[in-house]
Write an enzyme that holds these catalytic residues in place. Structure first.
Site, PDB file in Angstrom:
ATOM      1  N   GLN A 129      72.647  25.728  -9.462  1.00 30.11           N
ATOM      2  CA  GLN A 129      72.882  25.466 -10.892  1.00 30.11           C
ATOM      3  C   GLN A 129      72.344  26.568 -11.790  1.00 30.11           C
ATOM      4  OE1 GLN A 129      72.395  21.769 -13.071  1.00 30.11           O
ATOM      5  NE2 GLN A 129      70.521  21.679 -11.824  1.00 30.11           N
ATOM      6  N   ASP A 181      58.706  26.106 -20.589  1.00 31.27           N
ATOM      7  CA  ASP A 181      57.749  25.226 -21.266  1.00 31.27           C
ATOM      8  C   ASP A 181      57.356  25.824 -22.624  1.00 31.27           C
ATOM      9  OD1 ASP A 181      57.456  23.591 -18.783  1.00 31.27           O
ATOM     10  OD2 ASP A 181      56.689  25.496 -18.043  1.00 31.27           O
ATOM     11  N   HIS A 234      52.933  24.944 -14.112  1.00 31.35           N
ATOM     12  CA  HIS A 234      54.253  24.455 -14.532  1.00 31.35           C
ATOM     13  C   HIS A 234      54.448  23.066 -13.921  1.00 31.35           C
ATOM     14  CE1 HIS A 234      58.453  23.975 -15.379  1.00 31.35           C
ATOM     15  NE2 HIS A 234      58.705  23.819 -14.099  1.00 31.35           N
TER      16      HIS A 234
HETATM   17  P1  NAI Z   1      70.007  23.946  -7.054  1.00 33.88           P
HETATM   18  O1  NAI Z   1      69.666  22.970  -5.980  1.00 33.88           O
HETATM   19  O2  NAI Z   1      71.237  23.770  -7.871  1.00 33.88           O
HETATM   20  O3  NAI Z   1      70.084  25.389  -6.421  1.00 33.88           O
HETATM   21  C1  NAI Z   1      69.120  25.888  -5.533  1.00 33.88           C
HETATM   22  C2  NAI Z   1      69.820  26.834  -4.597  1.00 33.88           C
HETATM   23  O4  NAI Z   1      68.830  27.447  -3.789  1.00 33.88           O
HETATM   24  C3  NAI Z   1      70.824  26.148  -3.680  1.00 33.88           C
HETATM   25  O5  NAI Z   1      72.091  26.779  -3.814  1.00 33.88           O
HETATM   26  C4  NAI Z   1      70.218  26.370  -2.280  1.00 33.88           C
HETATM   27  O6  NAI Z   1      71.222  26.575  -1.295  1.00 33.88           O
HETATM   28  C5  NAI Z   1      69.403  27.622  -2.520  1.00 33.88           C
HETATM   29  N1  NAI Z   1      68.348  27.837  -1.525  1.00 33.88           N
HETATM   30  C6  NAI Z   1      67.586  26.925  -0.879  1.00 33.88           C
HETATM   31  N2  NAI Z   1      66.770  27.527   0.007  1.00 33.88           N
HETATM   32  C7  NAI Z   1      67.010  28.846  -0.079  1.00 33.88           C
HETATM   33  C8  NAI Z   1      66.496  29.978   0.574  1.00 33.88           C
HETATM   34  N3  NAI Z   1      65.579  29.847   1.531  1.00 33.88           N
HETATM   35  N4  NAI Z   1      66.960  31.191   0.243  1.00 33.88           N
HETATM   36  C9  NAI Z   1      67.900  31.321  -0.705  1.00 33.88           C
HETATM   37  N5  NAI Z   1      68.459  30.282  -1.378  1.00 33.88           N
HETATM   38  C10 NAI Z   1      68.005  29.065  -1.067  1.00 33.88           C
HETATM   39  O7  NAI Z   1      68.709  24.023  -7.974  1.00 33.88           O
HETATM   40  P2  NAI Z   1      68.567  24.646  -9.443  1.00 33.88           P
HETATM   41  O8  NAI Z   1      68.848  23.582 -10.425  1.00 33.88           O
HETATM   42  O9  NAI Z   1      69.307  25.927  -9.521  1.00 33.88           O
HETATM   43  O10 NAI Z   1      66.984  24.897  -9.480  1.00 33.88           O
HETATM   44  C11 NAI Z   1      66.373  25.840  -8.624  1.00 33.88           C
HETATM   45  C12 NAI Z   1      64.871  25.665  -8.650  1.00 33.88           C
HETATM   46  O11 NAI Z   1      64.349  25.934  -9.945  1.00 33.88           O
HETATM   47  C13 NAI Z   1      64.379  24.268  -8.303  1.00 33.88           C
HETATM   48  O12 NAI Z   1      63.253  24.394  -7.454  1.00 33.88           O
HETATM   49  C14 NAI Z   1      63.967  23.698  -9.628  1.00 33.88           C
HETATM   50  O13 NAI Z   1      62.975  22.706  -9.466  1.00 33.88           O
HETATM   51  C15 NAI Z   1      63.422  24.931 -10.288  1.00 33.88           C
HETATM   52  N6  NAI Z   1      63.291  24.860 -11.744  1.00 33.88           N
HETATM   53  C16 NAI Z   1      62.215  25.486 -12.306  1.00 33.88           C
HETATM   54  C17 NAI Z   1      62.029  25.494 -13.656  1.00 33.88           C
HETATM   55  C18 NAI Z   1      60.839  26.185 -14.255  1.00 33.88           C
HETATM   56  O14 NAI Z   1      60.691  26.113 -15.471  1.00 33.88           O
HETATM   57  N7  NAI Z   1      59.978  26.859 -13.507  1.00 33.88           N
HETATM   58  C19 NAI Z   1      62.981  24.824 -14.558  1.00 33.88           C
HETATM   59  C20 NAI Z   1      64.108  24.242 -13.873  1.00 33.88           C
HETATM   60  C21 NAI Z   1      64.240  24.273 -12.506  1.00 33.88           C
END
Ligand code: NAI
Length: 328
Positions: free
Chosen positions: A15, A159, A187
């Site tokens: 996403q 944040d 975070h």
């Molecule tokens: P998502 O689930 O849509 O996408 C994550 C992607 O990472 C998936 O396509 C998956 O196949 C891939 N992935 C998993 N393991 C992997 C690896 N070993 N190597 C490469 N790719 C890998 O999740 P989204 O919504 O894109 O969020 C990603 C992360 O960001 C989550 O952990 C979420 O909690 C975090 N996040 C952090 C925020 C912050 O402020 N620090 C805010 C919002 C989300």
């Protein structure tokens, strides 16, 4: 013209990736004069979806996008990268204990830390967005002994932006009038958004609000629990705003923070403000010439001290847990 900057993004088919890649390629990360080359890492089952995203990148015909490399092998994809945005992580699923979550992510971030250590460019800067971001960054840092520790950051900019937006709404002022916002700590829900050092049009923000009840019972929990509120409303977690924050952090780390302001960055502590050295914790930071410094000399009142200590205690706890798991 300049040689392209190589930018790695992990979890590129996810996403956040879907918003992030297009903005990097359009020049919002490094400006209109710097070509970029994207190095996109995914797990094997997501490569097909990633190919679809790359087709769309092609279809934008971005003038600044010189090349796209994709793959599922970090030691190939990270080869020569100057900037790395580690977005992909293992989300917590139903029934998963914290230890399971930390081990699943530990496997990802130990491997990626080692790969960056072996093949990234000498000037590499690494920003972890994937949760638990601070501890994932700590794991990657600990597995990359040849990369200076200060090159590992975690994202608390979302944040920070949420805090600015909530404060501006409360005071009925444009967000541009808010300066010197700080997120301290982790975070997570324990993070501490600090209004006592923030400014509104040059005046102290806490004084402008003049309502400690609102700060404690409304502002802080709203900012800290905003991620959950987005999930409740949208049915999936914040993505465009997380991509925006990831771009903002990296943009400012490379190009500098504006005069008279600072940003919140989770960086390895040097012991400032009583945060134990080595923990990756959020601080007010200014950046000049590609190097950040933690802003020094801010007054921390008793209320802030207790909030910062609680969030830092959580980080120490996570560090202890990943140490026991042998991840760092
Ligand atoms: P998502 O689930 O849509 O996408 C994550 C992607 O990472 C998936 O396509 C998956 O196949 C891939 N992935 C998993 N393991 C992997 C690896 N070993 N190597 C490469 N790719 C890998 O999740 P989204 O919504 O894109 O969020 C990603 C992360 O960001 C989550 O952990 C979420 O909690 C975090 N996040 C952090 C925020 C912050 O402020 N620090 C805010 C919002 C989300």
């Amino acid at each position: 013209t300049q040689a392209p900057v190589k930018v790695a993004v992990t979890g590129a088919a996810g996403q956040i990736g879907y918003s992030l890649l297009f903005r990097i390629a359009s020049g919002e990360l490094l400006g209109p004069d710097t070509p970029v080359q994207l190095h996109l890492l995914e797990i094997t089952p997501a490569l097909k979806a990633l190919e679809g995203v790359v087709m769309e990148l092609d279809d934008c015909a971005f003038p600044l996008l010189s090349k796209v490399v994709i793959g599922d092998d970090a030691t190939k994809v990270f080869d020569g990268v100057n900037l790395a945005m580690l977005v992909g992580a293992r989300p917590r699923t139903a029934g998963m204990e914290r230890g399971d979550l930390l081990s699943a992510n530990g496997a990802i971030f130990t491997a990626q830390g080692k790969a960056l250590n072996d093949v990234a460019a000498d000037d590499v800067k690494i920003l972890v967005t994937g949760n638990p971001a601070n501890t994932n960054a700590l794991i990657a840092m600990s597995n990359a002994p040849d990369i200076p520790a200060e090159r590992f950051n975690a994202l608390t900019r979302l944040d920070h932006n949420r805090a600015i937006s909530q404060l501006a709404a409360r005071l009925g002022v444009p967000v541009t009038e808010i300066k010197k916002m700080t997120i301290w700590g982790n975070h997570s829900a324990t993070q501490y958004p600090d209004l006592f050092n923030a400014e509104v049009n040059g005046a102290n923000a806490a004084e402008a609000v003049n309502d400690q009840g609102w700060i404690e019972n409304d502002f802080i929990p709203t900012v800290a629990k905003r991620g959950a509120a987005i999930i409740a409303a949208r049915g999936s977690s914040s993505a465009a705003s997380a991509a925006n924050a990831t771009i903002g952090h990296m943009h400012d780390w490379v190009l500098g923070t504006p005069e008279g302001d600072w940003v919140s960055m989770s960086v390895p502590s040097d012991g400032s403000y009583g945060v134990p050295e080595g923990l990756i914790s959020s601080f007010p930071c200014v950046v000049k010439d590609g190097k950040y410094e933690i802003v020094q000399g801010l007054e921390i009142n008793d209320f802030s001290r207790a909030k910062i200590d609680a969030s830092v205690a959580e980080l120490a706890d996570e560090k202890q847990a990943v140490t026991e798991l042998g991840l760092i």
